[in-house]
Design an enzyme around this catalytic site. Structure first.
Site, PDB file in Angstrom:
ATOM      1  N   CYS A   1      46.386  31.300   6.504  1.00 39.05           N
ATOM      2  CA  CYS A   1      45.964  31.846   5.352  1.00 39.05           C
ATOM      3  C   CYS A   1      45.445  31.824   4.467  1.00 39.05           C
ATOM      4  O   CYS A   1      45.669  30.063   3.409  1.00 39.05           O
ATOM      5  CB  CYS A   1      47.040  33.107   5.002  1.00 39.05           C
ATOM      6  SG  CYS A   1      47.303  34.394   6.412  1.00 39.05           S
TER       7      CYS A   1
ATOM      8  N   GLY B   1      40.645  32.113   6.267  1.00 34.53           N
ATOM      9  CA  GLY B   1      40.596  34.175   6.504  1.00 34.53           C
ATOM     10  C   GLY B   1      39.992  35.259   5.923  1.00 34.53           C
ATOM     11  O   GLY B   1      39.265  35.055   4.544  1.00 34.53           O
TER      12      GLY B   1
ATOM     13  N   ASN C   1      51.474  31.745   3.225  1.00 33.85           N
ATOM     14  CA  ASN C   1      50.880  31.693   4.507  1.00 33.85           C
ATOM     15  C   ASN C   1      51.730  31.100   5.121  1.00 33.85           C
ATOM     16  O   ASN C   1      52.641  30.082   4.498  1.00 33.85           O
ATOM     17  CB  ASN C   1      49.896  30.738   3.683  1.00 33.85           C
ATOM     18  CG  ASN C   1      48.513  30.059   4.869  1.00 33.85           C
ATOM     19  OD1 ASN C   1      48.485  30.025   6.327  1.00 33.85           O
ATOM     20  ND2 ASN C   1      48.683  28.221   4.586  1.00 33.85           N
ATOM     21  N   GLY C   2      51.518  31.551   6.758  1.00 36.41           N
ATOM     22  CA  GLY C   2      52.347  30.523   7.842  1.00 36.41           C
ATOM     23  C   GLY C   2      52.712  31.697   8.716  1.00 36.41           C
ATOM     24  O   GLY C   2      52.240  32.527   9.207  1.00 36.41           O
TER      25      GLY C   2
ATOM     26  N   TYR D   1      40.666  21.003  11.117  1.00 36.77           N
ATOM     27  CA  TYR D   1      39.615  21.757  11.481  1.00 36.77           C
ATOM     28  C   TYR D   1      39.878  22.974  10.415  1.00 36.77           C
ATOM     29  O   TYR D   1      38.825  23.218   9.690  1.00 36.77           O
ATOM     30  CB  TYR D   1      40.439  22.844  12.905  1.00 36.77           C
ATOM     31  CG  TYR D   1      39.142  23.627  12.978  1.00 36.77           C
ATOM     32  CD1 TYR D   1      38.049  23.583  13.541  1.00 36.77           C
ATOM     33  CD2 TYR D   1      39.617  24.883  12.618  1.00 36.77           C
ATOM     34  CE1 TYR D   1      37.017  25.350  13.424  1.00 36.77           C
ATOM     35  CE2 TYR D   1      39.047  26.214  12.717  1.00 36.77           C
ATOM     36  CZ  TYR D   1      37.865  26.214  13.269  1.00 36.77           C
ATOM     37  OH  TYR D   1      36.948  27.033  12.668  1.00 36.77           O
TER      38      TYR D   1
ATOM     39  N   ASP E   1      32.710  17.572  18.756  1.00 35.56           N
ATOM     40  CA  ASP E   1      33.500  18.468  18.361  1.00 35.56           C
ATOM     41  C   ASP E   1      35.057  19.192  18.089  1.00 35.56           C
ATOM     42  O   ASP E   1      35.421  17.527  18.226  1.00 35.56           O
ATOM     43  CB  ASP E   1      33.436  20.098  19.250  1.00 35.56           C
ATOM     44  CG  ASP E   1      33.303  21.456  18.671  1.00 35.56           C
ATOM     45  OD1 ASP E   1      33.443  21.457  16.990  1.00 35.56           O
ATOM     46  OD2 ASP E   1      33.285  22.846  19.302  1.00 35.56           O
ATOM     47  N   ASP E   2      35.549  19.086  17.165  1.00 36.37           N
ATOM     48  CA  ASP E   2      36.631  19.271  16.216  1.00 36.37           C
ATOM     49  C   ASP E   2      37.465  19.377  17.445  1.00 36.37           C
ATOM     50  O   ASP E   2      38.818  18.221  17.463  1.00 36.37           O
ATOM     51  CB  ASP E   2      37.039  20.041  14.928  1.00 36.37           C
ATOM     52  CG  ASP E   2      36.774  21.292  15.329  1.00 36.37           C
ATOM     53  OD1 ASP E   2      37.034  22.083  16.003  1.00 36.37           O
ATOM     54  OD2 ASP E   2      35.416  21.569  14.712  1.00 36.37           O
TER      55      ASP E   2
END
Ligand code: SF4
Length: 480
Positions: free
Chosen positions: A2, A30, A102-103, A257, A363-364
């Site tokens: 988040c 998010g 966040n988490g 990412y 790609d990542d």
């Protein structure tokens, strides 16, 4: 993941304007919901489902007054995507607390029971922020509230960090007392501190990523470390304390990412780390014997990996896939069919560039493999002679229990198939992954202790089957 922000400045500061701009710059973290709370004599809040620009489209921001405030953009992991789960959360005792986080909390069942049995608090939502907020509130209550002091705040933080296991960063307003931030003991999730000097005094800011400070012209002060807490009192004095710290384990996937390329985390520009990881891939390409004509990226998080790889190999980089930027990120769309629809509408190979070429597409990472297969098919349809799929991340073999939604081992292609078999399944002419040891070596060289549990299976907090089952159940029910 988040995105969270918090701002606190002198009395004339209108925190809400910086909160909204800050959240816009963290929107990539998010898009499910957004919430803002400010404080001026009382908490005032606005929440909604959707992005910042939709929820705050017709909002009169003057209705959110105050020199202190918090904001949150949410990507659903724990708890369903309903208004009741949208942050910030507040509780009126002690003092009035409002919190964002966040988490992911990993001992939520235990904590839920503990809070009910010991503190007689019933959780109202399925969001683990409530666990953090109520645990902290219960610890604060144990102190002499009439003689509020910063040592008691840090002592409550220490006890909260001991009780709440997992990965989290929090920002809390304590009404009429100040702003508090604290992190988990391992420092898994990112949180940075910044400041802007004004004629009236400093405005302090906290945010998930430093990109937010660039837009708002704040100076980045530093990252908040493992087990740390910072409290800013009503005179804007900054109090800092390392409360309950363990060995740092910062999420390496954040560099790969989730973070924006222009963010600086732990004094390292995310884009630079991606270029270095891209260069590391060259060894694998050379030993595989493939000879691509061009290197392209899956836009847009893979650009820096691809450019690093191209530089190292001396093979030209081309933009081989165009992207519609007005469609959300596929990885964080909640269901498989939504993800496929997003990819189909979002990516368009540039025929003139890829046709007749041996294309290495970077790609990542490869999570489920369905997006990768779709990209290979698109490139072949556009006339590519060969398609080699390159993952800048090592194989993802184990789910993340710290807030990244890759819930089940069954969904992770690399947890279930050999690399050759993955190549066949995604219909690529060759598949190459970053080597785990090369990635670990890179972060050792730069001196940053990382969590790489989804690649190695080594979880910094330890793991138990019970935790995995609980998290998978929670995630599946919230997706429903
Ligand atoms: S398990 Fe993976 S995604 Fe989760 S915190 Fe660790 S490195 Fe990040």
């Amino acid at each position: 993941v988040c995105g969270i922000v918090g701002f606190y400045g002198p009395p004339k500061t209108k925190a809400v304007y910086d909160i909204i701009s800050g959240l816009l710059s963290l929107q990539h973290r998010g898009q499910d919901s957004v919430g803002v709370v400010t404080f001026k004599e009382k908490f005032r809040m606005k929440k909604g489902l959707g992005t910042v620009s939709t929820v705050f489209k017709d909002e009169n921001l003057e209705e959110l007054p105050g020199c202190m405030g918090l904001g949150h953009v949410r990507y659903t992991t724990q708890g369903s995507n309903e208004l009741i789960n949208v942050q910030p959360f507040t509780v009126n005792y002690p003092f009035g607390l409002s919190m964002v986080h966040n988490g992911n909390v990993i001992n939520f069942k235990h904590l839920r029971n503990y809070l009910y049995e010991e503190h007689h608090r019933l959780l109202e939502t399925s969001n683990d922020l409530e666990l953090l907020l109520y645990t902290f509130a219960s610890e604060m209550e144990k102190h002499d509230l009439k003689n509020f002091n910063v040592d008691d705040v840090f002592s409550a933080v220490t006890e909260t960090q001991k009780k709440v296991e997992g990965a989290y960063c929090t920002i809390t307003m304590i009404a009429n007392k100040g702003m508090l931030v604290f992190t988990d003991s391992y420092g898994i999730r990112p949180l940075v501190m910044g400041v802007k000097q004004t004629d009236e005094g400093p405005v302090y800011a906290f945010a998930s990523e430093s990109t937010c400070f660039d837009y708002l012209e704040y100076d980045l002060i530093r990252d908040i470390g493992p087990g740390e807490a910072i409290f800013i009192d009503t005179d804007l004095n900054v109090h800092e304390r390392v409360c309950y710290k363990k060995q740092m384990n910062f999420c390496v996937f954040c560099y790969i990412y989730f973070a924006r390329e222009d963010s600086v985390l732990h004094s390292r520009l995310v884009a630079d780390c991606r270029v270095k990881l891209g260069k590391k891939l060259a060894k694998q390409i050379r030993s595989s014997g493939i000879k691509p004509d061009i290197i392209i990226d899956v836009p847009s998080s893979a650009y820096f990996f691809a450019s690093g790889l191209s530089e190292e190999l001396g093979i030209p980089y081309r933009r081989g896939i165009a992207k519609n930027n007005f469609i959300g990120r596929s990885f964080i769309s909640p269901t498989q069919s939504e993800r496929e629809k997003v990819v189909k509408n979002k990516l368009n190979p540039i025929r003139k560039i890829v046709s007749g070429k041996k294309v290495a597409v970077v790609d990542d990472s490869i999570v489920r493999g369905t997006t990768s297969r779709h990209i290979v098919q698109l490139l072949k349809k556009a006339g590519a002679e060969k398609v080699y799929f390159i993952s800048a991340a090592p194989p993802i073999i184990s789910p993340c229990i710290y807030g990244i939604d890759m819930a089940s081992k069954n969904e992770l292609i690399a947890a279930n198939y050999s690399i050759d078999r993955i190549g066949e399944k995604i219909e690529a002419d060759a598949i190459i992954y970053q080597s785990l040891s090369d990635m670990q070596e890179l972060y050792k060289e730069v001196g940053l202790p990382i969590c790489d549990a989804c690649f190695s299976g080594n979880y910094p907090t330890g793991k138990s089957d019970e935790v995995f089952e609980q998290i998978e159940q929670e995630r599946f029910s919230s997706r429903k």
